[in-house]
Motif scaffolding. Structure first.
Motif, PDB file in Angstrom:
ATOM      1  N   ILE A  48     -79.823 -65.749  33.054  1.00  0.00           N
ATOM      2  CA  ILE A  48     -78.836 -65.815  32.409  1.00  0.00           C
ATOM      3  C   ILE A  48     -77.282 -66.373  32.618  1.00  0.00           C
ATOM      4  O   ILE A  48     -76.930 -67.179  31.874  1.00  0.00           O
ATOM      5  CB  ILE A  48     -78.419 -63.971  32.167  1.00  0.00           C
ATOM      6  N   GLU A 249     -79.652 -65.311  25.451  1.00  0.00           N
ATOM      7  CA  GLU A 249     -79.966 -65.670  26.853  1.00  0.00           C
ATOM      8  C   GLU A 249     -80.888 -64.684  27.637  1.00  0.00           C
ATOM      9  O   GLU A 249     -81.644 -65.143  28.426  1.00  0.00           O
ATOM     10  CB  GLU A 249     -78.718 -66.116  27.686  1.00  0.00           C
ATOM     11  N   LEU A 250     -80.697 -63.536  27.661  1.00  0.00           N
ATOM     12  CA  LEU A 250     -81.684 -62.344  28.023  1.00  0.00           C
ATOM     13  C   LEU A 250     -83.084 -62.488  27.617  1.00  0.00           C
ATOM     14  O   LEU A 250     -83.894 -62.573  28.430  1.00  0.00           O
ATOM     15  CB  LEU A 250     -81.187 -61.008  27.939  1.00  0.00           C
TER      16      LEU A 250
END
Length: 293
Positions: A48, A249-250
């Motif tokens: 991330i 993003e995770l």
């Protein structure tokens, strides 16, 4: 290239502020929101951070990280939610609550009766023991709405008069009614089992002790590990929803790591999908519009 929307710009600014403070990678390569004792936490947090272009920095202590996260979340909401007046008109205030005295909640219309309980318990040990601390609630960030004067309510027509709607919390007939608590936002930079349970306990106290409309009750977190997110996000009834500081993003990072040989996060992809598709985990950018409901 099209111009970024207000919420997209606010999300970028939100991440920039975190990158400049608590979301930094230390000398051993561990991001500020990772649990260094967990390989999966470090791997996901690193993925991330790299997508958000984290720079090397000094890892801050937990208390400092928590306070800074509250501040940055409050600023993100201040920069977005009040701009939705076409969807949710009103006079709004967004504040980070820095005092932890326990009396903050009684400043709001639905909970002002708790001030009398606090005062009564001060001089009565028996009553204090019987009540416990169920009524002691201190949110991290709050959104409040000011009651409206008759002039505002009647601005489009003769809506109210001196005979009706005399007890509504939204109507400020005396020009002194306390603000309504619109949302209680709990911020958790990282999640451990005790922090997850604290958020749930606070949410249940907000539900049980109110007189009037229940405020939005949400959690914003920077926790990178899906299993720890699930300890708070899964289930219904207490918290409206959990909002991740970088859900896009995770999801991308977990998907990439799941496809990589040697990583032990095979269940994380499915767990994330369950939380997202089940409307229990959303991105920080979803929060302003959800607060307008």
């Amino acid at each position: 290239m099209s111009q970024l929307s207000l919420i997209a710009r606010a999300r970028k600014d939100f991440h920039k502020r975190l990158l400049a403070s608590i979301l930094q990678i230390d000398d051993s390569g561990v991001p500020g929101n990772a649990d260094r004792s967990s390989a999966s936490s470090c791997n996901i947090a690193s993925g991330i951070a790299q997508k958000l272009l984290a720079e090397n920095g000094v890892r801050t202590v937990a208390q400092t990280s928590g306070n800074k996260f509250e501040e940055v979340v409050a600023l993100f909401i201040s920069n977005t939610f009040p701009n939705l007046s076409n969807l949710r008109p009103g006079t709004w205030d967004v504040r980070q609550i820095k005092s932890r005295g326990g009396s903050e909640i009684s400043k709001y219309s639905q909970y002002e009766h708790l001030a009398a309980l606090t005062e009564a318990a001060k001089g009565n040990l028996e009553l204090s023991a019987a009540l416990g601390n169920d009524y002691t609630i201190t949110p991290d960030v709050v959104i409040t709405r000011q009651p409206e004067t008759d002039a505002v309510i009647n601005s489009i027509g003769h809506i109210v008069d001196s005979e009706v709607a005399l007890r509504s919390d939204l109507r400020d007939r005396s020009l002194g009614r306390p603000p309504l608590l619109h949302a209680s936002i709990s911020t958790k930079w990282t999640l451990r089992s005790d922090r997850a349970q604290n958020a749930r306990s606070e949410a249940l106290n907000l539900i049980r002790n109110r007189k009037g409309r229940q405020p939005h009750i949400v959690v914003v977190t920077g926790e990178p590990t899906p299993s720890r997110l699930a300890s708070l996000a899964l289930g219904t009834g207490d918290i409206d929803c959990v909002y991740h500081f970088a859900l896009h993003e995770l999801i991308e990072t977990v998907s990439e790591l799941s496809d990589s040989p040697g990583t032990k996060i095979s269940d994380s992809d499915d767990l994330l999908r369950i939380m997202v598709e089940g409307k229990r985990l959303k991105d920080i950018s979803d929060l302003p519009l959800d607060l307008a409901v």
